[in-house]
Design an enzyme around this catalytic site. Structure first.
Site, PDB file in Angstrom:
ATOM      1  N   HIS A 151      -2.696 -11.437   5.471  1.00 26.17           N
ATOM      2  CA  HIS A 151      -2.716 -10.266   6.362  1.00 26.17           C
ATOM      3  C   HIS A 151      -4.009 -10.082   7.151  1.00 26.17           C
ATOM      4  O   HIS A 151      -4.202  -9.050   7.795  1.00 26.17           O
ATOM      5  CB  HIS A 151      -2.437  -8.985   5.563  1.00 26.17           C
ATOM      6  CG  HIS A 151      -1.108  -8.987   4.885  1.00 26.17           C
ATOM      7  ND1 HIS A 151      -0.968  -8.856   3.529  1.00 26.17           N
ATOM      8  CD2 HIS A 151       0.140  -9.141   5.377  1.00 26.17           C
ATOM      9  CE1 HIS A 151       0.320  -8.922   3.203  1.00 26.17           C
ATOM     10  NE2 HIS A 151       1.013  -9.088   4.315  1.00 26.17           N
ATOM     11  N   ASP A 160       3.727  -8.907   9.688  1.00 24.08           N
ATOM     12  CA  ASP A 160       4.371  -9.103   8.391  1.00 24.08           C
ATOM     13  C   ASP A 160       5.407  -8.020   8.098  1.00 24.08           C
ATOM     14  O   ASP A 160       6.424  -8.292   7.465  1.00 24.08           O
ATOM     15  CB  ASP A 160       3.298  -9.099   7.296  1.00 24.08           C
ATOM     16  CG  ASP A 160       3.799  -9.671   5.982  1.00 24.08           C
ATOM     17  OD1 ASP A 160       4.359 -10.780   6.003  1.00 24.08           O
ATOM     18  OD2 ASP A 160       3.630  -9.015   4.937  1.00 24.08           O
ATOM     19  N   TYR A 191      -6.021 -13.224  -3.100  1.00 23.41           N
ATOM     20  CA  TYR A 191      -5.418 -12.699  -1.878  1.00 23.41           C
ATOM     21  C   TYR A 191      -6.036 -13.346  -0.645  1.00 23.41           C
ATOM     22  O   TYR A 191      -7.229 -13.214  -0.392  1.00 23.41           O
ATOM     23  CB  TYR A 191      -5.628 -11.182  -1.853  1.00 23.41           C
ATOM     24  CG  TYR A 191      -5.005 -10.435  -0.699  1.00 23.41           C
ATOM     25  CD1 TYR A 191      -3.744 -10.746  -0.216  1.00 23.41           C
ATOM     26  CD2 TYR A 191      -5.688  -9.370  -0.111  1.00 23.41           C
ATOM     27  CE1 TYR A 191      -3.175 -10.027   0.833  1.00 23.41           C
ATOM     28  CE2 TYR A 191      -5.136  -8.639   0.929  1.00 23.41           C
ATOM     29  CZ  TYR A 191      -3.872  -8.975   1.401  1.00 23.41           C
ATOM     30  OH  TYR A 191      -3.319  -8.258   2.440  1.00 23.41           O
ATOM     31  N   CYS A 206       0.830  -1.195   0.000  1.00 23.84           N
ATOM     32  CA  CYS A 206       0.000   0.000   0.000  1.00 23.84           C
ATOM     33  C   CYS A 206       0.869   1.251   0.000  1.00 23.84           C
ATOM     34  O   CYS A 206       2.065   1.192   0.303  1.00 23.84           O
ATOM     35  CB  CYS A 206      -0.922  -0.008   1.205  1.00 23.84           C
ATOM     36  SG  CYS A 206      -2.078  -1.398   1.197  1.00 23.84           S
TER      37      CYS A 206
END
Length: 682
Positions: free
Chosen positions: A175, A267, A172, A31
């Protein structure tokens, strides 16, 4: 220079389904705070990574549907065909340099509060949405029709991705932000139908969507899967063994496995709490489960470490987000044998704060990050000086070092002077604090680059005065003399000085950094700064056997570090060291032997014993030299912390900005100094 043969393995082409990457460098999705709002700036940033040698360059999470709305965060969207031109521009910029473009399609499930779309959020099992704001919104349990619609939405977004020109189309499940992970995890899937219960059932939707995506675009696009290997919830969530079992069920189905940890703060751990390669224990078993390429991350900046993880069979491609931000040209520098030119990531996560503050990405090491389109900056190039000037830069901290380096690269003759015996300014001092050693790279890289510039000279132990500035007869003088921590309690909570007894032992971070220590063993640290400094000084002094109480008017210790993903780790560490925390308390006065606190809500006053006090509040600019020299020197500028105290990243950016703009006419205050993209009316 030619690359060292030891690194040849890093430049082998890698086949990923129907496409081939030119080397093993893989910029994983990350991001950046720009998303759908700033698509041209985003495209230029991704294109810069491709120019720098990253063979695969991916987008951030891309919302596939209006029920996947993560407002207020600004990510990409592929809700409809109207979004395709924006994505086509991103793919085009990546392709210009021969790299593969990847898109991370995402439905965030119960972490999408849908504040903009006002749709009811979806989840495997009904639960309150997860957001930084604890929004009073609940996601509903998906029925079979919802699941069919989710598959349809993902397929439609995949087809739009192919039309836009992407080469890799993600599924995806990482996370905690991907709905397919939420189906996979016991923590969020309490279903009792064919999509719940056993691992095979919980993995059913992930398998179906991989198959849907391959059927839709697999003739031309690779289909990677990003999956979380550990949720750190014990048997209540995904653990590495079950993650490996899930991969084993679908081992050959996707074209690539992209391994991550959950949540994001696990992460993308900062260097304060983890070393390079910290994820290896969680991912090293996956390669034996599949013949497909495996990519992982771990803040890798050392090419020798990169070679090791490939030769040891831990991964096939070197995944990176933060190292590719700090140095978009990291692969090219390894390829060209310029290892000492690599601008190594310091792991501070200032880049992540852009996403959390919904503002364009920034980087402490790389001041051009986010400015590629907006200001036209390039991390490796800067326009040459049309008219060479003799420039004196005073202050060899982050702003002064970057200004001197960039001005020298332009071809100006630069003298850099500092009063201390060591270059680096605040960085040289702060990198000695617990966990911040990597921050010294900000100084070290710039000193190394300056040493290569014949027309930039560094002089230490050089105290400058208005007279010596005038005697130097420079064409221009740049002051980067930094700032000092205030001693009067002024910051956010108190905008006017608080009463402080002259007999009280009161210190500031400057005192601690200079080696001074509190006289009293019962210590109060008052943190109204709210970034890292209060917490790291508390850690330092507690380890030196002081009894530490950290007082803050905020509800959390170091509260801004929620945006850098480390607040939980900071407060956990301090509590583990038996640091006492007094939250929601303002410091109203300091006396010899005690302080007075006031509750920020009720105003209730109480006293707290304190042999000594450390005030971590606001900072004053060190602009005395600027103020006194202004009468004698016309061409004089003040940059960095001595103009306005901020982060190290802001100081480095200020140095680059001065160098970029030097010699150009100053814009009028009413003129916009950079480009912005304006939405056209329909």
């Amino acid at each position: 220079m030619a690359r060292d043969a030891r690194y040849d393995i890093l430049f082998e082409p890698m086949k990923i389904g129907p496409v081939t990457a030119r080397n093993r460098f893989y910029q994983v999705p990350h991001c950046n705070g720009m998303g759908w709002r700033d698509p041209s700036a985003l495209a230029a940033m991704r294109g810069m990574k491709a120019e720098g040698g990253w063979a695969v360059v991916c987008t951030e999470m891309t919302e596939i549907h209006q029920t996947a709305d993560v407002t207020p965060y600004v990510e990409l969207r592929l809700w409809s065909d109207h979004d395709i031109p924006m994505h086509a521009r991103i793919a085009e910029k990546i392709h210009e340099h021969g790299s593969l473009a990847g898109v991370e399609l995402c439905h965030s499930g119960y972490t999408s509060s849908n504040l903009w779309s006002r749709e009811i959020p979806l989840a495997p099992t009904a639960m309150p949405t997860s957001s930084s704001f604890n929004s009073p919104i609940q996601a509903r349990t998906m029925d079979r029709e919802d699941i069919r619609n989710l598959r349809r939405a993902h397929r439609a977004a995949a087809l739009r991705s192919r039309t836009a020109g992407y080469d890799l189309v993600y599924v995806y499940a990482g996370h905690g932000l991907g709905i397919f992970q939420q189906f996979l995890s016991r923590a969020t899937n309490m279903r009792n139908d064919e999509y719940g219960g056993s691992l095979e059932n919980r993995a059913r939707l992930l398998r179906e969507v991989i198959e849907d995506t391959k059927e839709a675009v697999g003739d031309r696009c690779a289909v990677p899967v990003r999956i979380a290997m550990n949720e750190f919830l014990g048997p209540n969530g995904l653990e590495p063994a079950e993650g490996e079992d899930a991969i084993g069920l679908m081992a050959e189905l996707p074209e690539l496995w992209d391994l991550s940890l959950s949540s994001w703060e696990k992460d993308s751990q900062t260097s304060r709490f983890s070393e390079e390669g910290f994820q290896e224990p969680y991912i090293k078993g996956v390669k034996k489960l599949t013949t497909k390429p495996v990519v992982g991350v771990g803040r890798y900046t050392s090419p020798d470490t990169m070679v090791r993880v490939i030769k040891q069979g831990i991964m096939d491609m070197i995944g990176a987000a933060r190292p590719s931000i700090a140095d978009p040209f990291l692969p090219k520098k390894i390829e060209e044998g310029r290892l000492d030119d690599i601008r190594e990531c310091i792991g501070c996560n200032i880049c992540v704060t852009g996403d959390f503050t919904m503002s364009p990405i920034r980087c402490t090491q790389n001041p051009t990050m986010g400015e590629e389109w907006r200001r036209g900056w390039h991390p490796e190039r800067i326009r040459p000086a049309g008219n060479v000037k003799n420039i004196l830069v005073v202050g060899a901290g982050p702003a002064g070092l970057e200004a001197a380096r960039a001005l020298g690269t332009r071809g100006h003759k630069v003298t850099l002077a500092d009063a201390r015996s060591e270059a680096g300014g605040r960085v040289a001092l702060e990198c000695r604090l617990p966990g911040l050693a990597a921050w010294g790279r900000v100084r070290d890289w710039r000193l190394l680059q300056i040493a290569k510039l014949p027309d930039v000279q560094l002089y230490l132990e050089s105290q400058m005065t208005p007279d010596t500035l005038a005697e130097f007869e420079a064409d221009y003088v740049v002051l980067a003399t930094g700032s000092s921590w205030r001693r009067d309690g002024v910051a956010r909570h108190h905008t006017r000085p608080i009463p402080i007894d002259g007999n009280a032992d009161v210190l500031t971070p400057d005192d601690i950094l200079d080696g001074k220590r509190p006289k009293g063993k019962d210590l109060v640290i008052y943190d109204d700064d709210h970034y890292y400094m209060g917490g790291v000084i508390a850690e330092l002094l507690r380890k030196e056997d002081y009894a530490v109480t950290l007082v803050t008017p905020s509800y959390l210790v170091s509260s801004f570090t929620k945006a850098s993903l480390e607040q939980h780790a900071i407060q956990s560490r301090l509590l583990g060291l038996d640091v006492k925390v007094e939250a929601n308390q303002g410091l109203t006065s300091v006396s010899a032997g005690h302080v007075t606190l006031a509750c920020v809500f009720t105003g209730r006053i109480r006293e707290l014993e304190a042999g000594s006090v450390v005030l971590v509040t606001a900072r004053n600019v060190r602009d005395h030299l600027f103020q006194t020299a202004a009468e004698k020197i016309n061409n004089l500028a003040c940059i960095g912390d001595c103009f306005s105290p901020g982060t190290i990243a802001a100081a480095v950016h200020a140095g680059r900005k001065f160098a970029e703009e030097f010699g150009s006419p100053l814009p009028d205050f009413l003129d916009l100094p950079y480009r912005r993209e304006v939405i056209g009316l329909s």
